[in-house]
Design an enzyme around this catalytic site. Sequence first.
Site, PDB file in Angstrom:
ATOM      1  N   GLU A  31       1.055  -1.173   0.142  1.00 32.45           N
ATOM      2  CA  GLU A  31      -0.055   0.293  -0.019  1.00 32.45           C
ATOM      3  C   GLU A  31       0.862   1.165  -0.092  1.00 32.45           C
ATOM      4  OE1 GLU A  31      -3.108   0.299  -0.509  1.00 32.45           O
ATOM      5  OE2 GLU A  31      -3.520  -1.807  -0.550  1.00 32.45           O
ATOM      6  N   TYR A 111      -6.237   6.567   4.356  1.00 33.68           N
ATOM      7  CA  TYR A 111      -6.139   5.780   3.384  1.00 33.68           C
ATOM      8  C   TYR A 111      -5.609   4.230   3.672  1.00 33.68           C
ATOM      9  CZ  TYR A 111      -5.172   2.825  -0.491  1.00 33.68           C
ATOM     10  OH  TYR A 111      -5.012   1.618  -1.341  1.00 33.68           O
ATOM     11  N   ASP A 129      -9.061   6.665  -2.163  1.00 34.25           N
ATOM     12  CA  ASP A 129      -7.826   7.272  -2.623  1.00 34.25           C
ATOM     13  C   ASP A 129      -7.879   8.220  -4.280  1.00 34.25           C
ATOM     14  OD1 ASP A 129      -8.591   5.319  -4.459  1.00 34.25           O
ATOM     15  OD2 ASP A 129      -6.371   4.581  -4.725  1.00 34.25           O
TER      16      ASP A 129
END
Length: 314
Positions: A31, A111, A129
């Site tokens: 991520e 996020y 996002d």
Amino acid sequence: MGGLLNWYDENARPLPWRIQEVSPWETLLAEIIMQQTRMETGLPYWERIRKAYPNPQSLANDSEENLMLLWQGCGYYARARNLYKLAVTLGEEDLPTEYDELLKLPGIGPYTAAAISSICHNQPVACVDGNIRRVLSRIHAMDLTPSQLNSKATERLDISRPGDWNQAMMELGSQVCTPRNPSCSECPVNSTCGGMASGNPESWPIKKKKKQVSMSLVALVIHNLEGVHLIERTGKTLGGLWGIPLAEVGTESDDLLQNRDVKHIGTIKHDFTHRKLFVDVYTTNPRTGEMVTNPDNAPLSSLDRKILSLVDAV
Ligand code: SF4
């Protein structure tokens, strides 16, 4: 948007973390790396970094400089510095599972906390996002504020499979609802999309003009056959890396070059997100006391690698 998960089940790209068992730590690495780096560029970094550091403890027990060596070329180096801080903060602890606890860690924003808690722990937290922002803005045919985006994403979240839902929304944004020429005819949510109905889905989200400032710099490559003189970079953009001495054109560059026998070998251009750099590259020999090192063993930015390639090419 009932068809989104079916579409995802049939069309999701077989990314490494989707086709094999990975730990929350490896998901976190993915991520963090993929948020600001293109998938094809980021994948080798993910493989390399997870192999070197299979858990936060292994990173905390190593040096930040070694992480920077693995990260060099991936850009946005604050991510690597924060990742290191995060590993040190965790110490012997595992990554938390709860959204609120994840948010307290260095480098983890809303996020990333939502992605880890939903994908790894099935918690009903919606991600927002850039891809999801584009999809939601187009579906609603309006520019949404951050809080509107959060509530729209939360309203739509399928709490039976929150991690897959979040990934499906991101996949839709990256593969179908692309910034240009979205493939509306193949989109699983086209029957309820206001943007498509308007005939001009690309109008959303409204694009803000990027301001890019031009800067003229001088780089002085101090080198001999044994290596290159490098200095430690500081500051938000390149802090934690090493590099060639640089100075803004003017009195700073006069200071850098003065009383040295220098040779101008060319000019390079380099873009950062908000800055366009024009760098005049000079070379010279080291003075007494100026240590040289093999640049292959130092964490350098792509700007510094570009400068050194010019020297190699001369
Ligand atoms: S129908 Fe078109 S604009 Fe709407 S979400 Fe799908 S791809 Fe995007």
